[in-house]
Design an enzyme around this catalytic site. Structure first.
Site, PDB file in Angstrom:
ATOM      1  CG  MET A   2     -51.846  -0.341 -41.907  1.00 35.85           C
ATOM      2  SD  MET A   2     -51.422   0.992 -40.785  1.00 35.85           S
ATOM      3  CE  MET A   2     -52.826   2.048 -40.939  1.00 35.85           C
ATOM      4  N   GLY A  62     -59.900  -5.621 -44.413  1.00 37.39           N
ATOM      5  CA  GLY A  62     -58.599  -6.024 -43.867  1.00 37.39           C
ATOM      6  C   GLY A  62     -58.574  -5.736 -42.376  1.00 37.39           C
ATOM      7  CE  LYS A  95     -44.025  -1.483 -47.668  1.00 35.34           C
ATOM      8  NZ  LYS A  95     -45.485  -1.439 -47.814  1.00 35.34           N
ATOM      9  N   GLY A 126     -55.584   2.222 -48.827  1.00 33.39           N
ATOM     10  CA  GLY A 126     -54.191   2.402 -48.408  1.00 33.39           C
ATOM     11  C   GLY A 126     -53.285   1.285 -48.886  1.00 33.39           C
ATOM     12  CB  THR A 128     -44.033   5.832 -49.050  1.00 38.11           C
ATOM     13  OG1 THR A 128     -45.285   5.502 -48.487  1.00 38.11           O
ATOM     14  CG2 THR A 128     -43.627   7.227 -48.628  1.00 38.11           C
ATOM     15  CB  THR A 150     -48.534  -0.263 -51.112  1.00 43.48           C
ATOM     16  OG1 THR A 150     -48.089  -1.280 -50.191  1.00 43.48           O
ATOM     17  CG2 THR A 150     -48.822   1.003 -50.338  1.00 43.48           C
ATOM     18  CG  HIS A 157     -41.550  -0.185 -44.722  1.00 40.70           C
ATOM     19  ND1 HIS A 157     -40.960   0.551 -45.717  1.00 40.70           N
ATOM     20  CD2 HIS A 157     -42.677   0.484 -44.373  1.00 40.70           C
ATOM     21  CE1 HIS A 157     -41.714   1.617 -45.966  1.00 40.70           C
ATOM     22  NE2 HIS A 157     -42.759   1.610 -45.162  1.00 40.70           N
ATOM     23  CG  HIS A 158     -43.247  -4.284 -40.871  1.00 38.99           C
ATOM     24  ND1 HIS A 158     -43.834  -5.391 -41.419  1.00 38.99           N
ATOM     25  CD2 HIS A 158     -43.996  -3.226 -41.267  1.00 38.99           C
ATOM     26  CE1 HIS A 158     -44.898  -5.025 -42.116  1.00 38.99           C
ATOM     27  NE2 HIS A 158     -45.025  -3.717 -42.035  1.00 38.99           N
TER      28      HIS A 158
HETATM   29  P1  NAD Z   1     -51.528  -7.121 -42.859  1.00 42.58           P
HETATM   30  O1  NAD Z   1     -51.033  -8.311 -43.622  1.00 42.58           O
HETATM   31  O2  NAD Z   1     -51.286  -7.033 -41.395  1.00 42.58           O
HETATM   32  O3  NAD Z   1     -53.100  -6.918 -43.086  1.00 42.58           O
HETATM   33  C1  NAD Z   1     -53.746  -7.162 -44.292  1.00 42.58           C
HETATM   34  C2  NAD Z   1     -55.074  -7.789 -43.935  1.00 42.58           C
HETATM   35  O4  NAD Z   1     -55.841  -7.902 -45.134  1.00 42.58           O
HETATM   36  C3  NAD Z   1     -54.922  -9.220 -43.345  1.00 42.58           C
HETATM   37  O5  NAD Z   1     -55.650  -9.325 -42.145  1.00 42.58           O
HETATM   38  C4  NAD Z   1     -55.506 -10.108 -44.450  1.00 42.58           C
HETATM   39  O6  NAD Z   1     -56.151 -11.250 -43.925  1.00 42.58           O
HETATM   40  C5  NAD Z   1     -56.510  -9.145 -45.060  1.00 42.58           C
HETATM   41  N1  NAD Z   1     -56.982  -9.563 -46.376  1.00 42.58           N
HETATM   42  C6  NAD Z   1     -56.285 -10.156 -47.382  1.00 42.58           C
HETATM   43  N2  NAD Z   1     -57.129 -10.451 -48.397  1.00 42.58           N
HETATM   44  C7  NAD Z   1     -58.369 -10.038 -48.015  1.00 42.58           C
HETATM   45  C8  NAD Z   1     -59.650 -10.074 -48.617  1.00 42.58           C
HETATM   46  N3  NAD Z   1     -59.842 -10.646 -49.816  1.00 42.58           N
HETATM   47  N4  NAD Z   1     -60.699  -9.534 -47.959  1.00 42.58           N
HETATM   48  C9  NAD Z   1     -60.530  -8.981 -46.741  1.00 42.58           C
HETATM   49  N5  NAD Z   1     -59.340  -8.938 -46.095  1.00 42.58           N
HETATM   50  C10 NAD Z   1     -58.269  -9.454 -46.737  1.00 42.58           C
HETATM   51  O7  NAD Z   1     -50.895  -5.858 -43.621  1.00 42.58           O
HETATM   52  P2  NAD Z   1     -50.844  -4.343 -43.117  1.00 42.58           P
HETATM   53  O8  NAD Z   1     -49.492  -4.060 -42.549  1.00 42.58           O
HETATM   54  O9  NAD Z   1     -52.076  -4.013 -42.353  1.00 42.58           O
HETATM   55  O10 NAD Z   1     -50.854  -3.593 -44.535  1.00 42.58           O
HETATM   56  C11 NAD Z   1     -51.942  -3.753 -45.436  1.00 42.58           C
HETATM   57  C12 NAD Z   1     -51.646  -2.934 -46.700  1.00 42.58           C
HETATM   58  O11 NAD Z   1     -51.606  -1.538 -46.361  1.00 42.58           O
HETATM   59  C13 NAD Z   1     -50.288  -3.238 -47.347  1.00 42.58           C
HETATM   60  O12 NAD Z   1     -50.428  -3.139 -48.750  1.00 42.58           O
HETATM   61  C14 NAD Z   1     -49.378  -2.141 -46.806  1.00 42.58           C
HETATM   62  O13 NAD Z   1     -48.286  -1.856 -47.648  1.00 42.58           O
HETATM   63  C15 NAD Z   1     -50.365  -0.991 -46.786  1.00 42.58           C
HETATM   64  N6  NAD Z   1     -50.028   0.119 -45.881  1.00 42.58           N
HETATM   65  C16 NAD Z   1     -50.389   1.354 -46.291  1.00 42.58           C
HETATM   66  C17 NAD Z   1     -50.183   2.453 -45.475  1.00 42.58           C
HETATM   67  C18 NAD Z   1     -50.649   3.815 -45.944  1.00 42.58           C
HETATM   68  O14 NAD Z   1     -50.479   4.814 -45.205  1.00 42.58           O
HETATM   69  N7  NAD Z   1     -51.252   3.885 -47.131  1.00 42.58           N
HETATM   70  C19 NAD Z   1     -49.604   2.287 -44.213  1.00 42.58           C
HETATM   71  C20 NAD Z   1     -49.248   0.996 -43.812  1.00 42.58           C
HETATM   72  C21 NAD Z   1     -49.480  -0.094 -44.649  1.00 42.58           C
END
Ligand code: NAD
Length: 226
Positions: A16, A11, A141, A81, A148, A83, A137-138
């Site tokens: 993130m 990702g 999301k 990470g 959380t 969710t 959240h933004h």
């Molecule tokens: P985002 O949509 O900006 O990024 C997700 C990325 O994953 C995108 O670039 C998308 O193209 C990519 N993706 C989707 N399918 C894929 C695949 N098959 N292979 C590779 N990449 C793929 O989202 P984000 O804000 O970065 O959040 C991502 C996840 O992390 C969400 O589930 C969010 O809730 C979670 N999150 C967790 C925490 C934590 O502390 N655990 C913090 C923030 C966000």
């Protein structure tokens, strides 16, 4: 100093993942060995994973499961990470953790993981107060309630707790637990000011997972709160 941890970020183009890549590139404890994007073919994913010591994933549940499968086959550590998991996806992840160490956390901020502990204590000491969780959240999301908020509600050990979710603007993540009793209200709030708090926590988790036995770990294991 030990050899740098060869890290794969899944990702990597996301909000993130891009911060994880930037922070790992600027830190001598890591060597960024690969970036996995949505366009990366499955065969290439399996090859990249073999070159890694650890994988950090912030993508989407189906993609995270595919990466965990590749990690388990290659016996590589993976920090997840993402969710928004369904119960059956969680069960599949649990099964994969028999073959490789997996650390799954809906929130890598140390502060939020301390909040769970404070929430559990407050709930135990104020058993007759009514509990509720609010999160902000933004607006991009995908899941609601946040992972959380669900973990915070579960930490109270009370069964069903009402959760209110707001999706507004570019808020990084805020969670408030309210315990309301006669003539008073206790509120515990955590506010993330930047995504870096999650990215840095995930990188610490990747270092901590190095050399661990297969199993499903959480941030409370890393923080010694288990
Ligand atoms: P985002 O949509 O900006 O990024 C997700 C990325 O994953 C995108 O670039 C998308 O193209 C990519 N993706 C989707 N399918 C894929 C695949 N098959 N292979 C590779 N990449 C793929 O989202 P984000 O804000 O970065 O959040 C991502 C996840 O992390 C969400 O589930 C969010 O809730 C979670 N999150 C967790 C925490 C934590 O502390 N655990 C913090 C923030 C966000």
């Amino acid at each position: 100093m030990p050899e740098p941890l060869r890290l794969i970020v899944v990702g990597a183009a996301g909000r993130m993942g891009s911060r994880v890549c930037a922070l790992a590139s600027a830190d001598r404890r890591f060597r960024l060995a690969g970036r996995v994007l949505r366009s990366t073919p499955a065969r290439r994913l399996r090859e990249i994973v073999c070159d890694a010591d650890a994988i950090v994933d912030f993508s989407a549940p189906a993609a995270s499961l595919a990466c965990a499968q590749a990690a388990a086959a290659a016996r590589k550590a993976i920090v997840i990470g993402t969710t928004g998991w369904t119960p059956s996806q969680r069960l599949r992840l649990k099964a994969l953790s028999r073959r490789a160490p997996i650390l799954l956390s809906p929130n890598f901020s140390f502060g939020v993981n301390i909040l769970y502990l404070l929430a559990k204590t407050a709930s135990r000491l104020l058993p007759d107060h009514e509990a509720g969780v609010a999160e902000l959240h933004h607006s991009l999301k995908k899941d609601a309630p946040s992972g959380t908020a669900l973990a915070l509600a579960a930490a109270l050990g009370r069964g069903k707790v009402p959760i209110v979710s707001q999706r507004l603007g570019d808020a990084v993540g805020e969670h408030t637990l309210t315990l309301a009793g006669p003539s008073e209200r206790l509120e515990l709030t955590h506010r993330a000011h930047s995504r870096d708090v999650f990215a840095l926590g995930a990188l610490e988790a990747a270092l901590w997972l190095r050399g661990k036995r297969p199993g499903l770990y959480a941030m409370k294991d890393l923080l010694g709160l288990a």
